[in-house]
Design a protein around this motif. Structure first.
Motif, short mmCIF file in Angstrom:
data_model
loop_
_atom_site.label_atom_id
_atom_site.label_comp_id
_atom_site.label_asym_id
_atom_site.label_seq_id
_atom_site.Cartn_x
_atom_site.Cartn_y
_atom_site.Cartn_z
N GLU A 1 0.86 -1.18 0.00
CA GLU A 1 0.00 0.00 0.00
C GLU A 1 0.89 1.23 0.00
O GLU A 1 1.83 1.32 0.80
CB GLU A 1 -0.90 0.04 1.23
CG GLU A 1 -2.20 -0.73 1.11
CD GLU A 1 -3.15 -0.42 2.24
OE1 GLU A 1 -4.05 0.42 2.05
OE2 GLU A 1 -2.99 -1.02 3.32
N LYS B 1 0.61 5.33 0.39
CA LYS B 1 -0.34 6.33 0.87
C LYS B 1 0.29 7.71 0.91
O LYS B 1 1.52 7.84 0.99
CB LYS B 1 -0.86 5.94 2.26
CG LYS B 1 -1.71 4.67 2.28
CD LYS B 1 -1.94 4.19 3.71
CE LYS B 1 -3.07 3.17 3.76
NZ LYS B 1 -4.39 3.78 3.85
N THR C 1 -4.97 6.57 0.20
CA THR C 1 -4.38 5.45 -0.52
C THR C 1 -4.28 5.79 -2.01
O THR C 1 -5.29 6.10 -2.66
CB THR C 1 -5.21 4.18 -0.34
OG1 THR C 1 -5.26 3.83 1.04
CG2 THR C 1 -4.60 3.02 -1.13
#
Length: 278
Positions: free
Chosen positions: A83, A85, A157
């Protein structure tokens, strides 16, 4: 037990956190430009579908490549579980795997590792314990991890890959079959590149393109890649600290009260206006 680190010890501890990460790797840093050592470590883990990577970056003044370059993204985007972000207010730096963490003044930036005076506080804990509600370690470990997990949860995100599995051996084993991808980051790089080319193409030939030295305030050619007059540049080049706080905005010449630097030469409020002549 927390341990204070600096110099080579700090760089070694950072590399170790990356090297020992097998299940979790958390990277919190406003600016990310990977040192060759870190790149080599990450490349060796690219096939590990059990490793979950969480990255939070920020402070790009409208130009994403200033804080997280597309080169770094190309290296990281193929990891099975990751992920990426964005938090525009981010200034903190934190690096952790499933067994240790580093609270530091240092960005994950190759120049910072090689040249800047930095420090770090190394702690050891059980990240898996925290995720299951049974964490072992000092209060500092718990509070820091909980805080940065919250920062990550509250950040935007931009890119996410989630691994998929098929069950094998009657459900006793899972086989990695690929990852699903959510990608808003590629378009941001493309838009940033297109806007830059367009603004230069459409700039009036008569437009005055003067800026101001971010250290002395004197008028110089407008160039965010070199926002110093010659004398100030020679002074800055002795240490080349890209995050050293300067005095003026390169676009407007107004006092910046330390909010400008070589890496961020234009005040945030002036960023969009500056793109007309960038």
């Amino acid at each position: 037990m927390a341990e204070f680190l600096q110099g080579d010890q700090l760089n070694a501890a950072l590399s170790t956190i990356f090297d020992k990460a097998e299940e979790d790797l958390i990277i919190i840093s406003p600016f990310i430009k990977l040192h060759s050592r870190i790149k080599d470590i990450l490349k060796s883990k690219k096939e590990n579908d059990k490793l979950k990577i969480t990255i939070v970056f920020g402070k790009n003044e409208g130009k994403i490549s200033k804080s997280f370059s597309q080169e770094e993204f190309e290296l990281l985007k193929d990891f099975p579980s990751i992920e990426i972000k964005y938090e525009p207010r981010l200034h903190a730096k934190y690096y952790a795997n499933e067994s240790s963490a580093l609270l530091s003044s240092m960005n994950l930036y190759d120049y910072s590792q090689n040249h800047n005076i930095e420090f770090g506080i190394l702690t050891k804990f059980n990240l898996l314990g925290e995720l299951t509600g049974n964490m072992l370690g000092d209060t500092l470990d718990k509070e820091a991890l909980q805080y940065f997990l919250k920062v990550a949860d509250n950040s935007q995100t931009l890119f996410k890959r989630t691994p998929k599995y098929d069950e094998a051996l009657m459900g006793l084993k899972k086989r990695y079959t690929g990852s699903t991808t959510e990608d808003n980051l590629t378009d941001l790089y493309r838009e940033s590149s297109t806007e830059t080319k367009s603004s230069k193409k459409n700039r009036p030939a008569t437009m005055e393109s003067f800026g101001y030295c971010i250290r002395t305030g004197v008028k110089i050619p407008f160039n965010p890649e070199r926002p110093f007059c010659d004398k100030a540049y020679r002074s800055w080049a002795k240490y080349k600290d890209e995050n050293y706080q300067e005095k003026y905005c390169h676009f407007s010449g107004e006092e910046s009260n330390g909010e400008t630097s070589f890496s961020r030469p234009i005040l945030r409020k002036n960023w969009k206006k500056s793109q007309v002549i960038a």
